[in-house]
Design a protein around this motif. Structure first.
Motif, PDB file in Angstrom:
ATOM      1  N   CYS A   1      15.356   2.049   7.647  1.00  0.00           N
ATOM      2  CA  CYS A   1      14.024   1.530   7.936  1.00  0.00           C
ATOM      3  C   CYS A   1      13.266   2.575   8.740  1.00  0.00           C
ATOM      4  CB  CYS A   1      14.137   0.235   8.731  1.00  0.00           C
ATOM      5  SG  CYS A   1      12.568  -0.251   9.458  1.00  0.00           S
ATOM      6  N   LYS A   2      11.993   2.755   8.400  1.00  0.00           N
ATOM      7  CA  LYS A   2      11.239   3.847   9.017  1.00  0.00           C
ATOM      8  C   LYS A   2      10.608   3.455  10.352  1.00  0.00           C
ATOM      9  CE  LYS A   2      11.987   5.525   4.855  1.00  0.00           C
ATOM     10  NZ  LYS A   2      12.784   4.434   4.287  1.00  0.00           N
TER      11      LYS A   2
ATOM     12  N   CYS B   1       7.869   1.984  10.954  1.00  0.00           N
ATOM     13  CA  CYS B   1       6.532   2.548  10.777  1.00  0.00           C
ATOM     14  C   CYS B   1       5.596   2.143  11.910  1.00  0.00           C
ATOM     15  CB  CYS B   1       5.900   2.025   9.489  1.00  0.00           C
ATOM     16  SG  CYS B   1       6.990   1.994   8.078  1.00  0.00           S
TER      17      CYS B   1
ATOM     18  N   ALA C   1       3.303  -0.876  11.293  1.00  0.00           N
ATOM     19  CA  ALA C   1       4.333  -1.267  10.338  1.00  0.00           C
ATOM     20  C   ALA C   1       3.819  -2.305   9.349  1.00  0.00           C
ATOM     21  CB  ALA C   1       5.538  -1.818  11.079  1.00  0.00           C
ATOM     22  N   PRO C   2       3.792  -1.954   8.072  1.00  0.00           N
ATOM     23  CA  PRO C   2       3.313  -2.894   7.058  1.00  0.00           C
ATOM     24  C   PRO C   2       4.034  -4.238   7.080  1.00  0.00           C
ATOM     25  CG  PRO C   2       3.513  -0.708   6.132  1.00  0.00           C
ATOM     26  CD  PRO C   2       4.058  -0.622   7.513  1.00  0.00           C
ATOM     27  N   CYS C   3       5.340  -4.216   7.286  1.00  0.00           N
ATOM     28  CA  CYS C   3       6.081  -5.477   7.256  1.00  0.00           C
ATOM     29  C   CYS C   3       5.630  -6.356   8.407  1.00  0.00           C
ATOM     30  CB  CYS C   3       7.576  -5.208   7.344  1.00  0.00           C
ATOM     31  SG  CYS C   3       8.032  -4.324   8.847  1.00  0.00           S
TER      32      CYS C   3
ATOM     33  N   VAL D   1      10.655  -1.779  15.277  1.00  0.00           N
ATOM     34  CA  VAL D   1      10.218  -2.971  14.557  1.00  0.00           C
ATOM     35  C   VAL D   1      11.441  -3.821  14.208  1.00  0.00           C
ATOM     36  CG1 VAL D   1       9.007  -3.781  12.507  1.00  0.00           C
ATOM     37  CG2 VAL D   1       8.307  -1.647  13.607  1.00  0.00           C
TER      38      VAL D   1
ATOM     39  N   CYS E   1       6.503  -3.914   2.520  1.00  0.00           N
ATOM     40  CA  CYS E   1       7.110  -2.652   2.946  1.00  0.00           C
ATOM     41  C   CYS E   1       6.927  -1.576   1.870  1.00  0.00           C
ATOM     42  CB  CYS E   1       8.596  -2.852   3.221  1.00  0.00           C
ATOM     43  SG  CYS E   1       9.420  -1.289   3.567  1.00  0.00           S
TER      44      CYS E   1
ATOM     45  N   PHE F   1       8.459   1.077   1.564  1.00  0.00           N
ATOM     46  CA  PHE F   1       9.681   1.844   1.345  1.00  0.00           C
ATOM     47  C   PHE F   1      10.825   1.000   0.795  1.00  0.00           C
ATOM     48  CE2 PHE F   1       7.277   3.706   4.838  1.00  0.00           C
ATOM     49  CZ  PHE F   1       7.077   4.987   4.352  1.00  0.00           C
TER      50      PHE F   1
ATOM     51  N   VAL G   1      12.431  -1.532   2.121  1.00  0.00           N
ATOM     52  CA  VAL G   1      13.512  -1.636   3.098  1.00  0.00           C
ATOM     53  C   VAL G   1      13.909  -3.083   3.359  1.00  0.00           C
ATOM     54  CG1 VAL G   1      14.147  -1.211   5.491  1.00  0.00           C
ATOM     55  CG2 VAL G   1      12.933   0.539   4.199  1.00  0.00           C
ATOM     56  N   VAL G   2      12.982  -3.854   3.918  1.00  0.00           N
ATOM     57  CA  VAL G   2      13.357  -5.190   4.359  1.00  0.00           C
ATOM     58  C   VAL G   2      13.597  -6.088   3.137  1.00  0.00           C
ATOM     59  CG1 VAL G   2      10.954  -5.920   4.621  1.00  0.00           C
ATOM     60  CG2 VAL G   2      12.730  -7.064   5.954  1.00  0.00           C
TER      61      VAL G   2
ATOM     62  N   LYS H   1      16.812  -6.301   8.207  1.00  0.00           N
ATOM     63  CA  LYS H   1      16.713  -4.856   8.099  1.00  0.00           C
ATOM     64  C   LYS H   1      17.252  -4.241   9.383  1.00  0.00           C
ATOM     65  CE  LYS H   1      12.328  -3.900  10.253  1.00  0.00           C
ATOM     66  NZ  LYS H   1      12.896  -2.870  11.119  1.00  0.00           N
TER      67      LYS H   1
HETATM   68  S1  SF4 Z   1      10.680  -2.578   6.928  1.00  0.00           S
HETATM   69 FE1  SF4 Z   1       9.408  -1.164   5.823  1.00  0.00          FE
HETATM   70  S2  SF4 Z   1       7.409  -1.460   6.596  1.00  0.00           S
HETATM   71 FE2  SF4 Z   1       8.764  -2.377   8.027  1.00  0.00          FE
HETATM   72  S3  SF4 Z   1       9.097  -0.825   9.545  1.00  0.00           S
HETATM   73 FE3  SF4 Z   1      10.721  -0.691   8.057  1.00  0.00          FE
HETATM   74  S4  SF4 Z   1      10.011   0.803   6.584  1.00  0.00           S
HETATM   75 FE4  SF4 Z   1       8.246   0.186   7.764  1.00  0.00          FE
END
Ligand code: SF4
Ligand code: MGD
Ligand code: MGD
Ligand code: SF4
Ligand code: SF4
Ligand code: SF4
Ligand code: SF4
Ligand code: MO
Lengths: 338, 874, 295
Positions: free
Chosen positions: C116-117, C119, C122-124, C141, C158, C160, C162-163, C174
């Motif tokens: 998980c980035k 971000c 964070a989009p999620c 996050v 997300c 990427f 991820v979640v 995640k």
């Molecule tokens: S789940 Fe996706 S959007 Fe959320 S912080 Fe991780 S990489 Fe970013």
């Protein structure tokens, strides 16, 4: 442009968005690499429950708008539409969230939706709007009921007052679902983030008009009501025809239409949505409006087709979106061009 | 590890893992270091970040190759040709000839100038054989390999006596020459019988073209490797080599390592920071199990195991023939007497040969492979398996299972039910039918005893760099699980009880064994702490800890379990192996307070060689140990692996009478374990197959030896029999080379990893890696089922078609090579066929190690048709 | 001899306060930003990170299935795999021969440990209607399991992949950037297990400095293809995503590692999209007036 096989140029430090333009040509070009064709994204789990929610929510929201417009015309002959619209709206807003909650993986915690408000989240915006819409629609419908029973003007005026916020919320309810899908990373949806609310809104209007039409025929409403509804339906079908064609073109240009061309999605989309949802009403209502020859049967058939088509639209978009999330090449294109 | 022992004096890694970070060039050959020694590989990456060039030579492109600068593909089993090519290139290069560093290093520190007996004949003259070959005995008489006019005792514990010497007294006398003069040598390296000239002739045929022909490695790549090595050697720069079982699992394994040792000698890379040879050992304490040996042919601390085939009848004679007159091993009597004191306590005395006769003598090669044959033949009736899974890890698995089915009883101490414990009901019937075995026919009584895991017991590991690290116990083992120490201790107790009333002489050793470790806790766990104290050694009878093996005595006043470990527990309140004090970032980086490294906490062995002949650092950059003239002692970042006050200018004065031990070595002889104090480029004794590494083909090879008429290693150990059939050279039925290896994700027989879901999922099933070219020929797609077969058996698995494997052009022919990880079996979550069904029992002449890294096989698309279910899975 | 100043604590006490200082050179304090710098050029694909994460977080295994995709048998990040190592074999050279002269550090067999980035923004998190996803005091996050109702909206949000929703427990899962360990002053499990320091944990500003230096050093080594993905103003931190707190050093195009070349922040689309919807409904209203007043 460099030869594809030459030594890899540095992908390098990325310039700020403002400067980015000029650099793009020095970057190694995307040659269709994917990671064993594996998806980059996780598809949304949305399925039939959400499609149903989108469908019913749309009817609820649009009905409120049509009801309000009908009310505002001040034309007593539109009262059926106002009344039916307000009841339909309430009915919709009672049923729709049930689908939404049923879709939660931990439904007993549905109320956590109202724990916070997050303006970046269409889901949160939607939750609160639904709440507001439910409240105002409920009061409006109640006042409408009282007005119908007691036949007193204050009720009607009060209903008109509460219908105003209900209508505003209804406009959001009918369209935010497009935003909901569009504000994800799913290529098909994300790339259509401005189209989807429009198309969903138009379809919401079409399906609610169709529902009102059926209601009018069923309850033997006046012929002028039926005529006006048919006119509305014809206009909306024409708009929808144009809007959906524009969206198709947009997807086609963005090279994202593949999921819509796979069976069974393609059939559902073409026959179910385009055929039943647009072509049939456009033809039937169009001919009827143009020639002035009306058939109750034909009108009811077209209305039913509109409803089925509207459902297909939601269902197709939801499913095709999931497919598109599984296509890494689609996503890479979207994120490359964005 | 007789190869490093034979060359440098001690059979262990010469350096530490973290010192690799100081190298300017790291060669990884015969090991997949990143996958199998990932933590040690960290230091390779640190070296790389400081600018080192990293080289990997391997038949496959592995995760190690991916992190290297140069990848050299070599056909499995052809390494000596490659390494011989390097030796040839180096000694003929301008740089090596002209840079005085190399001359100063090799002439002073190695036996390159030493003169060999006149009747020595080299393999280049005898088409692959050396002088002294006795065809009827299938062994060498090494008399002609000796230094002129002397007899040189081996540095290896197990080979003090030449197998060919009939007259020990003559040998002892000839060895005494070493106490009277320095070995004959010619520092100008002109004498045609000096090691340098022999080396030159021996490796002349190993040209870059020949390297390409034999190994399949393109000439340009080979040359690039050679140049890189040379560039990174000298006063200012050093290079290190890392190897593991990619070299040892060959019938020429010992000589492969020897060849690398020669390269390192020639480049002046031994005993210096960023140099050395890092033998990457296997299991977490496998170095420990060589030091405190589980080997049949050694006593603890590399002392020779008494043998019925050697003049070992009495203690006196044993000590006489096994004590070399010069070099550190001259102290041997102190170590053996302290050991016997530790074992038999007050029962041992000079009047009863210190109870020497209570030690059993070996009568044959009792190593694992011959033992399995003996079991299969019904010579051995019972078997204790403590932490071993021979059905998976042993070679010729069908033969192993046939043997197990012949046993009367077998005890398996394990953490899970392994293949060995479950063979009798889960093994495919075909694989045991040598014994006609179905479950109900197998009479072997099997006891599966649950073993405690590391966190459930205390103790020490001795890792690859000879470092003892103590670990504490975290929790009690669950249920009936007990530590292996518990098992051995209580087994000993019960045996003692059983024999308490016996008067039979053969029961005396058990009755008199000192076995008095205190126990603790509800489970009566013996104290590992007390065991380490005894291993370290103490005075007798006071039991006062001693802190250096120099204090050990040959008069019975000291007791010591493993002399090389002295210093690990130097005081009753100080367990050095438990100390965990890393150097600060600006510290010397030898981390002398992190654990304890034998011998005497020296981190880089032979470190006298880090200074020039006069005792000055070779360069500021490579400063490590040096002679402090004011204090008249060796000093530096490490503990000196040299007599700490012996000046560089010291010369033994033989006119004053014979010089014994290290007194016979001059002040510039860093390799004090060997008789002459030098590293042995040429090995006069201690090895059974060659004084200089020579390319022989693996026992099973698709090609004839392109270099000599002699096909394979002359004294190789073979057991050709109907249940252990070998393929002929170039057998068209078995045209492909197969090599077997590990994956990071599993561990060896893989019981501890296949049973752990989060590891099993990472490599969930057995497979064979095959090059796309071969796959195309056989119409095999990625993940297709294939059957791999040899004369020993057939197995199936999925094909992983990958460009990481490649075809080789060998002697003008295209040779395909496939590879299989051998971790799999039918137990656990990750399963697959047992790869060792394919391999044969065969042995290196020195170590009896199998040739699991290079044999031949056939391959077809499809699946096995098994009549019973067994391992075949859908 | 110079001994590490904290070495004594290390031996004498069982629990080491701020252990991350010893293992990662980072002091962990609330109110500062932490993350990962994953340097793929140092990754040996050992998957220790994947396993350490599963062990620490007690995550179950996936299916036991050979994928045939090089050595990657777990496939992707998921609700139960929070670290995932990708493997890309690139051995063919342009002339059809197999590679032998490699680039310094990792080349020709690319391995990257994905995660998980975290971000920023964070989009999620922005998508989460319940606030289950929140930004911690360490600028990471995390999903609060006791709040998440499984609406699943964070999943497609997300960029990427991820979640993910876990079917059995109906919640989103995640990487937590080892929130529990950070609170105890411990380096995240995956980073601590990484033998080659391919995964480096630390304070973001320090990591950014280190990463830029690393890129420069690689360029000096001749690796002109090295670049950062997810540090501010680099690929990966695009279109509204200011930075990825877990950022990477890559040597091939992002797509090769299954990363989007220029991801975008979905929430940027919310307002335009909503307004379009409202405008449409205004249009519909006009149509309705026209339709409902005539005869
Ligand atoms: S789940 Fe996706 S959007 Fe959320 S912080 Fe991780 S990489 Fe970013
Ligand atoms: N993860 C993990 N680590 C381990 C183990 C494990 O099972 N798993 N096992 C431990 C044990 S017991 C040991 S002994 C060590 C072994 O450590 P390694 O020696 O690294 O183990 P292998 O993978 O058996 O073989 C190493 C390499 O040798 C190559 N090879 C095969 N034949 C030849 C040849 O003729 N010449 C050359 N140059 N290379 C050849 C193979 O392709 C392989 O890449 O690892 C230890 N560490
Ligand atoms: N074809 C082929 N064959 C090979 C090799 C090869 O490369 N190719 N490699 C060879 C090499 S180098 C080696 S070392 C051998 C390894 O082969 P084995 O010696 O059979 O090694 P493992 O499978 O590691 O077996 C160790 C067992 O000990 C158990 N164990 C772990 N901890 C403990 C403990 O504390 N106490 C007890 N009692 N048991 C414990 C584990 O569960 C495991 O099953 O295989 C050899 N076989
Ligand atoms: S498993 Fe243990 S011995 Fe092997 S690399 Fe990891 S830490 Fe070292
Ligand atoms: S699934 Fe849970 S974490 Fe994800 S958006 Fe919904 S409530 Fe938030
Ligand atoms: S930070 Fe913790 S939770 Fe995240 S991947 Fe690493 S170990 Fe797993
Ligand atoms: S632990 Fe480190 S080296 Fe191993 S796979 Fe993960 S990131 Fe790569
Ligand atoms: Mo091993």
């Amino acid at each position: 442009m460099e030869s594809l096989n030459s030594e890899r140029a540095p992908y390098g430090r990325q310039p700020k968005p403002a400067e980015r333009r000029g650099v793009d040509s020095t970057r190694p070009r995307y040659q269709g690499e994917t990671y064993y064709g594996q998806p980059v994204l996780k598809p949304s789990h949305y399925g039939q429950l959400i499609a149903s929610y989108l469908f019913i929510g749309g009817i609820a929201g649009a009905s409120q708008i049509i009801a309000t417009i009908a009310d505002w015309t001040g034309d007593r002959r539109n009262r059926f539409i106002t009344r039916a619209g307000r009841y339909l709206s309430l009915g919709g807003i009672i049923v729709a969230p049930l689908f939404l909650i049923a879709d939660l993986r931990t439904p007993e915690r549905w109320y956590n939706m109202l724990r916070i408000f997050r303006r970046t989240s269409p889901m949160s915006i939607g939750s609160w709007t639904l709440t507001a819409f439910g409240g105002f629609s409920g009061i409006t419908a109640l006042l409408q009921f009282l007005a119908d029973r007691r036949r007193r003007a204050p009720y009607r005026r009060a209903a008109r007052a509460f219908a105003l916020p209900a209508t505003g919320a209804g406009a959001i309810v009918a369209t935010y679902t497009g935003t909901l899908l569009g504000s994800t990373s799913t290529p098909l949806w994300a790339r259509a983030s401005r189209f989807l609310p429009a198309l969903f809104g138009i379809s919401a209007a079409a399906t609610s008009t169709a529902a009102l039409t059926l209601a009018a025929h069923a309850s033997g409403a006046s012929r002028i009501t039926a005529r006006r509804l048919e006119r509305l339906a014809a206009m909306i079908a024409a708009i929808e025809f144009l809007a959906s064609a524009a969206l198709d073109r947009h997807w086609e240009r963005a090279n994202l239409a593949a999921p819509l061309k796979e069976t069974p999605t393609a059939t559902a989309y073409r026959a179910g949505y385009k055929g039943l949802g647009i072509a049939v009403p456009l033809l039937v209502h169009g001919v009827s409006v143009a020639t002035g020859r009306r058939s109750r049967r034909a009108s009811m058939f077209a209305a039913a087709a509109t409803l089925i088509g509207g459902y297909f639209l939601r269902s197709v978009i939801v499913h095709a979106g999931r497919d598109s999330a599984r296509r890494p090449e689609d996503y890479f294109q979207v994120t490359e061009a964005d | 590890m007789p190869s490093l022992g034979a060359t440098f004096g001690r059979g262990a890694a010469t350096t530490t893992q973290w010192d690799i970070a100081n190298a300017d060039c790291v060669v990884i050959m015969g090991s997949n270091m990143a996958e199998n020694h990932p933590v040690a590989f960290r230091f390779v990456m640190q070296a790389k970040e400081k600018g080192a060039t990293i080289i990997h030579a391997d038949p496959r492109f592995t995760r190690t190759s991916a992190l290297c600068d140069i990848y050299a593909p070599v056909r499995a089993g052809s390494d000596i040709a490659f390494l011989g090519g390097l030796i040839n290139y180096i000694i003929n290069s301008e740089r090596w000839q002209n840079d005085p560093f190399f001359h100063e290093y090799v002439v002073n520190y190695t036996n390159i100038a030493t003169i060999i007996e006149d009747d020595f004949k080299d393999a280049s003259e005898l088409d692959g054989l050396f002088s002294g070959w006795e065809a009827e005995k299938l062994s060498y008489n090494v008399d002609s390999w000796q230094y002129r006019g002397m007899d040189i005792p081996a540095t290896l514990a197990e080979a003090y006596v030449h197998p060919s010497t009939d007259d020990p007294d003559k040998m002892i006398e000839k060895q005494q020459e070493l106490t009277r003069r320095l070995p004959p040598s010619d520092p100008t390296l002109k004498n045609p019988k000096c090691v340098y000239q022999i080396l030159k002739r021996h490796y002349a045929p190993y040209t870059p073209e020949m390297v390409e022909r034999v190994t399949g490695c393109p000439k340009e790549t080979f040359l690039k490797v050679a140049e890189t090595l040379l560039k990174n050697a000298g006063r200012e720069r050093t290079g290190a080599w890392c190897y593991a079982v990619g070299w040892t699992h060959h019938t020429t394994g010992v000589q492969m390592i020897r060849a690398a040792a020669i390269v390192q000698c020639l480049l002046g890379n031994i005993g210096r920071p960023g140099g050395g040879i890092l033998a990457l050992r296997g299991h977490c304490s496998i170095q420990g199990s060589t030091d405190v040996p589980t080997l049949y042919n050694m006593l603890p601390g590399y002392l020779p195991q008494p043998s019925a085939m050697k003049p070992h009848k009495s203690f006196g004679r044993y000590v006489e023939v096994e004590t070399p007159p010069t070099g550190w091993w001259h102290n041997f009597p102190k170590y053996i007497i302290s050991l016997l004191r530790a074992w038999y306590g007050d029962a041992a005395s000079p009047h009863n040969e210190w109870r020497y006769q209570w030690i059993p003598k070996m009568v044959a090669d009792h190593s694992q492979e011959p033992m399995m044959l003996a079991i299969a033949d019904g010579l051995i009736r019972g078997l204790l398996l403590i932490g071993q899974n021979p059905v998976v890890g042993g070679h010729n698995s069908k033969l192993v299972r046939k043997g197990l089915a012949n046993l009367e009883w077998m005890v398996v101490r394990e953490t899970f039910e392994n293949e060995t414990a479950s063979f009798w009901y889960k093994s495919p019937e075909e694989d045991t039918n040598g014994a006609g075995a179905r479950a109900q026919d197998i009479q072997t009584e099997i006891f599966l005893l649950p073993a405690a895991l590391p966190g459930e017991k205390e103790g020490s590991f001795t890792n690859t760099q000879r470092l003892l690290q103590w670990h504490d116990k975290i929790v009690d083992p669950p249920g009936d699980c007990r530590s292996d120490l518990w098992f051995m201790f209580h087994l000993g107790k019960r045996l003692k009880q059983l024999y308490a009333d016996s008067h039979a002489p053969e029961d005396e050793p058990i009755k008199n064994l000192t076995w008095d470790y205190p126990t603790q806790g509800a489970q009566d766990e013996p104290s590992a702490d007390a065991v380490l104290k005894e291993i370290n050694g103490y005075t007798w009878p006071e039991r006062k800890q001693i802190d250096d093996f120099k204090e050990l005595k040959d008069d019975g006043s000291t007791a010591c379990g493993v002399w090389i470990y002295t210093g690990a527990y130097p005081r009753a309140d100080f367990n050095h192996a438990r100390s965990r004090k890393p150097d600060a970032p600006d510290g010397p980086g030898t981390h002398l307070d992190w654990g304890f490294a034998w011998p005497s906490n020296r981190r880089i062995m032979y470190n006298r060689a880090s200074a020039d002949a006069d005792g000055k650092p070779w360069s500021e950059r490579k400063r490590y140990m040096w002679w402090d003239a004011d204090k008249q002692q060796w000093t530096g970042k490490d503990n000196p692996d040299f007599s700490s006050s012996k000046a560089p200018s010291y010369r033994p004065d033989f006119t004053q009478g014979p010089k014994k031990g290290v007194d016979a070595h001059d002040g510039k002889s860093p390799f004090m374990m060997s008789a002459d104090g030098k590293a042995w480029i040429f090995v006069p004794s201690g090895l059974k197959d060659a004084p200089l590494p020579t390319h022989y083909e693996p026992v099973e090879s698709p090609v004839r030896n392109p270099m000599y008429r002699q096909q394979d290693n002359p004294p190789v150990k073979k057991w050709a029999r109907s249940d252990n059939v070998y393929h002929d050279v170039g057998d068209p039925q078995y045209p492909y080379v197969i090599t077997t290896y590990r994956l990071t994700e599993h561990h060896s027989g893989a019981i501890p990893t296949r049973f752990v879901p989060s590891l099993a999922e990472l490599q969930p099933e057995g497979f064979a890696e095959i090059p796309p070219e071969l796959a195309a020929e056989k119409n095999i797609a990625n993940l297709d089922w294939i059957v791999i077969s040899t004369a020993r058996g057939e197995i199936e698995g999925r094909a992983l078609v990958t460009e990481r494997l490649r075809p080789f052009e060998i002697a003008g022919r295209r040779i395909y090579q496939i590879g299989m990880p051998w971790h799999f079996g039918w137990q656990g979550y990750a399963t697959g066929d047992v790869v060792n069904v394919l391999s044969a029992i065969v042995g290196d002449p020195n170590t009896t190690i199998h040739e699991g890294k290079a044999f031949t096989c056939n391959l077809r698309k499809g699946r096995l048709q098994l009549s019973s279910q067994g391992v075949a899975q859908s | 001899m110079s001994v590490h100043p904290r070495a004594l604590e290390h031996t004498e006490s069982g629990v080491i306060p701020q252990e991350a200082e010893l293992t990662a050179g980072a002091t962990i304090e609330p109110g500062r930003s932490y993350g990962f710098f994953t340097d793929t050029t140092l990754c040996i694909g050992c998957k220790a990170c994947e396993v350490a994460c599963k062990e620490w977080n007690e995550l179950p295994a996936e299916e036991f299935k050979l994928t045939g995709h090089s050595y990657d048998n777990t496939g992707a990040l998921s609700a139960t795999t929070w670290r995932h190592v990708t493997f890309v074999e690139k051995l063919s050279e342009t002339n059809g021969a197999r590679a032998m002269n490699l680039q310094p550090f990792q080349s020709n067999w690319l391995m990257m440990s994905d995660v998980c980035k975290h971000c920023s923004p964070a989009p999620c998190l922005e998508a989460c209607p319940t606030g289950a996803l929140f930004r911690t005091e360490f600028d990471t996050v995390v999903v609060q399991q006791d709040i998440c109702n499984g609406c699943g909206y964070c999943v497609p949000a997300c960029p990427f992949g991820v979640v993910e929703l876990n079917v059995p427990d109906g919640k989103a899962h995640k990487c937590t950037l080892c929130y529990d360990r950070l609170k105890g002053g411990l380096e995240p499990a995956c980073a601590k297990a990484c033998p080659t320091d391919s995964i480096q944990f630390g304070e973001l500003s320090a990591l950014h400095d280190r990463a830029h230096k690393r890129v420069e050093s690689l360029h000096a080594h001749g690796r002109s293809d090295a670049y950062l993905y997810g540090a501010p103003d680099t690929a990966g931190a695009t279109n509204g995503i200011d930075r990825l707190n877990a950022f990477f050093l890559l040597t091939d195009r992002p797509e090769v590692y299954n990363l989007p070349p220029e991801p975008s922040l979905p929430s940027r689309r919310v307002l335009p999209s909503l307004l379009t919807g409202l405008a449409t409904m205004a249009g519909i209203a006009i149509a309705a007036i026209v339709a409902l007043v005539g005869e």
